[in-house]
Structures are given as C-alpha cells and as structure tokens.
Scaffold this motif. Structure first.
Motif, PDB file in Angstrom:
ATOM      1  N   ALA A  16    -143.997   6.788   4.084  1.00 49.11           N
ATOM      2  CA  ALA A  16    -143.971   5.407   4.576  1.00 49.11           C
ATOM      3  C   ALA A  16    -144.442   5.337   6.027  1.00 49.11           C
ATOM      4  CB  ALA A  16    -142.574   4.820   4.443  1.00 49.11           C
ATOM      5  N   VAL A  17    -144.036   6.323   6.835  1.00 45.92           N
ATOM      6  CA  VAL A  17    -144.460   6.356   8.235  1.00 45.92           C
ATOM      7  C   VAL A  17    -145.963   6.597   8.314  1.00 45.92           C
ATOM      8  CG1 VAL A  17    -144.215   7.575  10.431  1.00 45.92           C
ATOM      9  CG2 VAL A  17    -142.200   7.127   9.033  1.00 45.92           C
ATOM     10  N   ASP A  18    -146.463   7.525   7.484  1.00 44.10           N
ATOM     11  CA  ASP A  18    -147.902   7.797   7.462  1.00 44.10           C
ATOM     12  C   ASP A  18    -148.695   6.533   7.134  1.00 44.10           C
ATOM     13  OD1 ASP A  18    -147.285  10.415   7.975  1.00 44.10           O
ATOM     14  OD2 ASP A  18    -147.574  11.105   5.910  1.00 44.10           O
ATOM     15  N   LYS A  19    -148.238   5.805   6.131  1.00 48.53           N
ATOM     16  CA  LYS A  19    -148.947   4.579   5.724  1.00 48.53           C
ATOM     17  C   LYS A  19    -148.872   3.523   6.825  1.00 48.53           C
ATOM     18  CE  LYS A  19    -147.757   5.441   0.909  1.00 48.53           C
ATOM     19  NZ  LYS A  19    -146.699   5.163  -0.073  1.00 48.53           N
ATOM     20  N   ALA A  20    -147.701   3.400   7.458  1.00 51.23           N
ATOM     21  CA  ALA A  20    -147.547   2.416   8.527  1.00 51.23           C
ATOM     22  C   ALA A  20    -148.510   2.707   9.670  1.00 51.23           C
ATOM     23  CB  ALA A  20    -146.106   2.401   9.030  1.00 51.23           C
ATOM     24  N   PHE A  21    -148.612   3.998  10.035  1.00 54.11           N
ATOM     25  CA  PHE A  21    -149.527   4.348  11.123  1.00 54.11           C
ATOM     26  C   PHE A  21    -150.973   4.071  10.719  1.00 54.11           C
ATOM     27  CE2 PHE A  21    -152.361   7.181  13.403  1.00 54.11           C
ATOM     28  CZ  PHE A  21    -152.036   6.873  14.717  1.00 54.11           C
ATOM     29  N   GLU A  22    -151.339   4.382   9.473  1.00 54.02           N
ATOM     30  CA  GLU A  22    -152.701   4.114   9.001  1.00 54.02           C
ATOM     31  C   GLU A  22    -153.031   2.622   9.130  1.00 54.02           C
ATOM     32  OE1 GLU A  22    -152.919   5.488   5.019  1.00 54.02           O
ATOM     33  OE2 GLU A  22    -153.052   7.605   5.539  1.00 54.02           O
ATOM     34  N   ILE A  23    -152.088   1.776   8.759  1.00 55.79           N
ATOM     35  CA  ILE A  23    -152.301   0.329   8.826  1.00 55.79           C
ATOM     36  C   ILE A  23    -152.454  -0.127  10.273  1.00 55.79           C
ATOM     37  CG2 ILE A  23    -151.185  -1.919   8.445  1.00 55.79           C
ATOM     38  CD1 ILE A  23    -149.947  -0.615   5.882  1.00 55.79           C
ATOM     39  N   ILE A  24    -151.561   0.352  11.148  1.00 55.05           N
ATOM     40  CA  ILE A  24    -151.625  -0.025  12.562  1.00 55.05           C
ATOM     41  C   ILE A  24    -152.939   0.439  13.169  1.00 55.05           C
ATOM     42  CG2 ILE A  24    -150.618   0.467  14.828  1.00 55.05           C
ATOM     43  CD1 ILE A  24    -147.866   0.520  13.383  1.00 55.05           C
ATOM     44  N   ASP A  25    -153.329   1.687  12.877  1.00 55.95           N
ATOM     45  CA  ASP A  25    -154.567   2.234  13.427  1.00 55.95           C
ATOM     46  C   ASP A  25    -155.781   1.455  12.922  1.00 55.95           C
ATOM     47  OD1 ASP A  25    -155.850   4.266  15.050  1.00 55.95           O
ATOM     48  OD2 ASP A  25    -156.581   5.140  13.190  1.00 55.95           O
ATOM     49  N   LEU A  26    -155.754   1.063  11.652  1.00 53.53           N
ATOM     50  CA  LEU A  26    -156.848   0.292  11.076  1.00 53.53           C
ATOM     51  C   LEU A  26    -156.961  -1.078  11.742  1.00 53.53           C
ATOM     52  CD1 LEU A  26    -159.047  -0.128   8.862  1.00 53.53           C
ATOM     53  CD2 LEU A  26    -157.201  -0.908   7.357  1.00 53.53           C
ATOM     54  N   THR A  35    -156.861  -8.837   5.297  1.00 56.03           N
ATOM     55  CA  THR A  35    -155.912  -9.155   4.240  1.00 56.03           C
ATOM     56  C   THR A  35    -155.326  -7.857   3.691  1.00 56.03           C
ATOM     57  OG1 THR A  35    -157.548  -9.040   2.470  1.00 56.03           O
ATOM     58  CG2 THR A  35    -157.286 -11.173   3.597  1.00 56.03           C
ATOM     59  N   VAL A  36    -154.259  -7.975   2.910  1.00 49.70           N
ATOM     60  CA  VAL A  36    -153.658  -6.790   2.287  1.00 49.70           C
ATOM     61  C   VAL A  36    -154.671  -6.101   1.382  1.00 49.70           C
ATOM     62  CG1 VAL A  36    -151.890  -6.005   0.667  1.00 49.70           C
ATOM     63  CG2 VAL A  36    -151.292  -7.652   2.450  1.00 49.70           C
ATOM     64  N   THR A  37    -155.440  -6.893   0.644  1.00 48.60           N
ATOM     65  CA  THR A  37    -156.466  -6.320  -0.244  1.00 48.60           C
ATOM     66  C   THR A  37    -157.505  -5.542   0.547  1.00 48.60           C
ATOM     67  OG1 THR A  37    -156.159  -8.131  -1.811  1.00 48.60           O
ATOM     68  CG2 THR A  37    -158.187  -6.862  -1.998  1.00 48.60           C
ATOM     69  N   ASP A  38    -157.953  -6.110   1.678  1.00 47.94           N
ATOM     70  CA  ASP A  38    -158.931  -5.420   2.531  1.00 47.94           C
ATOM     71  C   ASP A  38    -158.368  -4.089   3.022  1.00 47.94           C
ATOM     72  OD1 ASP A  38    -160.768  -7.473   2.318  1.00 47.94           O
ATOM     73  OD2 ASP A  38    -160.060  -8.501   4.124  1.00 47.94           O
ATOM     74  N   ALA A  40    -156.020  -2.235   1.686  1.00 46.35           N
ATOM     75  CA  ALA A  40    -155.906  -1.288   0.579  1.00 46.35           C
ATOM     76  C   ALA A  40    -157.257  -0.648   0.263  1.00 46.35           C
ATOM     77  CB  ALA A  40    -155.349  -2.000  -0.650  1.00 46.35           C
ATOM     78  N   LEU A  41    -158.317  -1.458   0.252  1.00 47.31           N
ATOM     79  CA  LEU A  41    -159.658  -0.939  -0.017  1.00 47.31           C
ATOM     80  C   LEU A  41    -160.102   0.034   1.071  1.00 47.31           C
ATOM     81  CD1 LEU A  41    -161.455  -4.172  -1.300  1.00 47.31           C
ATOM     82  CD2 LEU A  41    -160.935  -2.118  -2.634  1.00 47.31           C
ATOM     83  N   ARG A  42    -159.885  -0.337   2.319  1.00 42.84           N
ATOM     84  CA  ARG A  42    -160.318   0.507   3.435  1.00 42.84           C
ATOM     85  C   ARG A  42    -159.572   1.840   3.445  1.00 42.84           C
ATOM     86  NH1 ARG A  42    -162.050  -2.180   8.190  1.00 42.84           N
ATOM     87  NH2 ARG A  42    -163.198  -4.077   7.645  1.00 42.84           N
ATOM     88  N   LEU A  43    -158.296   1.807   3.093  1.00 44.52           N
ATOM     89  CA  LEU A  43    -157.464   3.005   3.180  1.00 44.52           C
ATOM     90  C   LEU A  43    -157.407   3.798   1.876  1.00 44.52           C
ATOM     91  CD1 LEU A  43    -154.494   1.517   5.251  1.00 44.52           C
ATOM     92  CD2 LEU A  43    -156.344   2.983   6.087  1.00 44.52           C
ATOM     93  N   GLY A  44    -158.007   3.246   0.832  1.00 48.46           N
ATOM     94  CA  GLY A  44    -158.006   3.949  -0.447  1.00 48.46           C
ATOM     95  C   GLY A  44    -156.633   4.040  -1.070  1.00 48.46           C
ATOM     96  N   ARG A  45    -155.817   3.007  -0.871  1.00 50.95           N
ATOM     97  CA  ARG A  45    -154.472   2.984  -1.431  1.00 50.95           C
ATOM     98  C   ARG A  45    -154.303   1.744  -2.298  1.00 50.95           C
ATOM     99  NH1 ARG A  45    -151.095   6.756   0.719  1.00 50.95           N
ATOM    100  NH2 ARG A  45    -151.648   7.697   2.711  1.00 50.95           N
ATOM    101  N   SER A  46    -153.244   1.724  -3.105  1.00 40.89           N
ATOM    102  CA  SER A  46    -153.015   0.568  -3.963  1.00 40.89           C
ATOM    103  C   SER A  46    -152.519  -0.615  -3.136  1.00 40.89           C
ATOM    104  CB  SER A  46    -151.989   0.901  -5.043  1.00 40.89           C
ATOM    105  OG  SER A  46    -150.696   1.037  -4.486  1.00 40.89           O
ATOM    106  N   THR A  47    -152.792  -1.825  -3.647  1.00 37.38           N
ATOM    107  CA  THR A  47    -152.349  -3.033  -2.958  1.00 37.38           C
ATOM    108  C   THR A  47    -150.838  -3.082  -2.846  1.00 37.38           C
ATOM    109  OG1 THR A  47    -154.288  -4.216  -3.785  1.00 37.38           O
ATOM    110  CG2 THR A  47    -152.459  -5.556  -2.981  1.00 37.38           C
TER     111      THR A  47
END
Length: 253
Positions: A16-26, A35-38, A40-47
């Motif tokens: 969860a921490v890894d994903k949070a940092f990825e989102i913040i960094d992005l 958007t959440v969809t954008d 997810a696509l950029r990070l290669g993860r599910s919505t």
C-alpha cells in the motif's frame, strides 16, 4: 529492539505504501491532475487497486479532486510537511530577507527553488515592487529541466542525479543539456531566455552547501519594462551576490 525492527531486508515490503508513493510521484509531474483510470494505465495497475489508495490519500488531505473533471492533483500538504524539516526551514528562513532585498533593489520578482525527484518546487519568493511583474506561486511545482533553476541545480549535481533528470530525453537533447551544464559550471550561473514565457530572461545562480552540493537556486525571471532602474546584466550581478550570501550562511550555520 525486536527482530522485526532490525531485520528489514530488501524482501520486506508494504504494498500500500509503495502504491501511494507511485501515485504521489506520478501526480507531482502533472500540472492538471489525472483521473483514477489515467493513473491506473500509467502505473500498470488495476483501477480498483489505485482507487483504494487515492481515496485514502484524498481523505488524508494529500490529494484534491476536481469535481468537474474528476481529476486528482496534489495539495500543498506534502510541501508544508517538507518545509518543517529543519534543513529546509533554515534555508527558507535565511532566504526570505535576501529575496526581499533582491526584489527591492532590482525591481524584479525573484524566488528560491529546489529539485525534488524530477520536479522543481518553489520554496520562497518575493514580488517586484513595480505595478507590473512576473511571479511564481509559493509551493508551485514544474518539470525541473524546463526551468533555469532546475538546470543550474542539475549542472552541479552528482552524475546519478543528472542521469535521473535526463532519463526521459533523447540523446540529442541530453547533449544540449550537458553543454548547458558545462557552461554553468564555467560561469557559476546562467542567463537564458525562458523556455516557458516569451520575453522573460531567467537569471539563475545555485546555492551550495559546505560540500559544494546544490541546495537550491535563486532565480530572477527578468521582465524588461519602462522605468526599471537596472538592465539584465546589473540584475544578474545582484542575483550572483544574493546566492553567494545565502551559500555563505548555509555553509557556516
């Protein structure tokens, strides 16, 4: 201290921490949010994975949601937390009066910026006393290599940091940046027409710590206008002196 506290090897992770940092960094590099969809696509993860983390970050006040576009962007909360860090507090504390004096003497707005990740963050700023002036908002973030502040900081940074900042560019573009780095190291500063705002000349000088590493940069986005008391060359001398003064303070406190 327990074994769990001391035996945190490379295999230990907190997804969860890894994903949070990825989102913040992005989001740090996105001026208009995503958007959440954008995301997810950029990070290669599910919505669904991204949505749960985004909701938590939004609840904590780290993200802001645009009701019209459904896009999320960073708030200033991380900036506010970061600037409570003692070294940054000290840098900003000493920079504020220097920037105020620089703006007053030159009739130009000025700011102090630092690089975090691949972005430039505005840590402190002072407005020109002139009725018309160019300024940047405190806490604003920009792609580092689109700014003179970012480039003069990169020029004096370690090779691995330069590599990270130049990773997204073509080899031809990297060579152009390397030529700028060499010129900045030779002169100690940069005078360059803004790549972002027509008519503005960026006058930038890095601020260094005791080891000679860049802490940030003082920049005047020089805006030519009638009734100004100084031309760009004279203002550049003031920028060099201001950055030198802040460097001396930071190296001796």
């Amino acid at each position: 201290m327990s074994k769990d506290d001391t035996d945190l090897g490379p295999s230990y992770s907190a997804p969860a921490v890894d994903k949070a940092f990825e989102i913040i960094d992005l989001l740090a590099g996105e001026m208009s949010g995503l958007t959440v969809t954008d995301m997810a696509l950029r990070l290669g993860r599910s919505t669904s994975q991204i949505y749960r983390i985004v909701v938590s970050l939004h609840r904590l006040g780290l993200l802001r949601r645009n009701e019209q576009s459904d896009r999320y962007e960073l708030t200033l909360k991380l900036y506010e937390v970061a600037t409570r860090h003692p070294p940054l507090q000290k840098l900003i504390y000493h920079a504020d009066p220097i920037l105020e004096r620089l703006a007053e003497e030159t009739d130009q707005s000025c700011h102090l910026a630092t690089v975090t990740g691949t972005s430039v963050v505005i840590l402190a700023q002072a407005d020109s006393p002139m009725p018309m002036h160019y300024t940047v908002k405190l806490g604003s973030r920009f792609p580092a290599m689109e700014t003179s502040s970012g480039v003069v900081i990169a020029a004096l940074s370690a090779p691995n940091r330069q590599h990270m900042l130049l990773a997204e560019f073509s080899e031809a573009e990297r060579e152009q940046f390397r030529a700028r780095f060499e010129a900045i190291r030779a002169s100690g500063h940069e005078r360059r027409e803004s790549d972002v705002t027509a008519g503005v000349i960026n006058l930038s000088k890095p601020v260094l710590d005791a080891a000679g590493h860049p802490l940030g940069a003082i920049t005047v986005p020089f805006l030519p206008q009638r009734r100004m008391r100084m031309q760009a060359e004279a203002v550049l001398e003031k920028v060099v002196a201001a950055a030198g003064m802040l460097t001396t303070i930071m190296q001796n406190t």
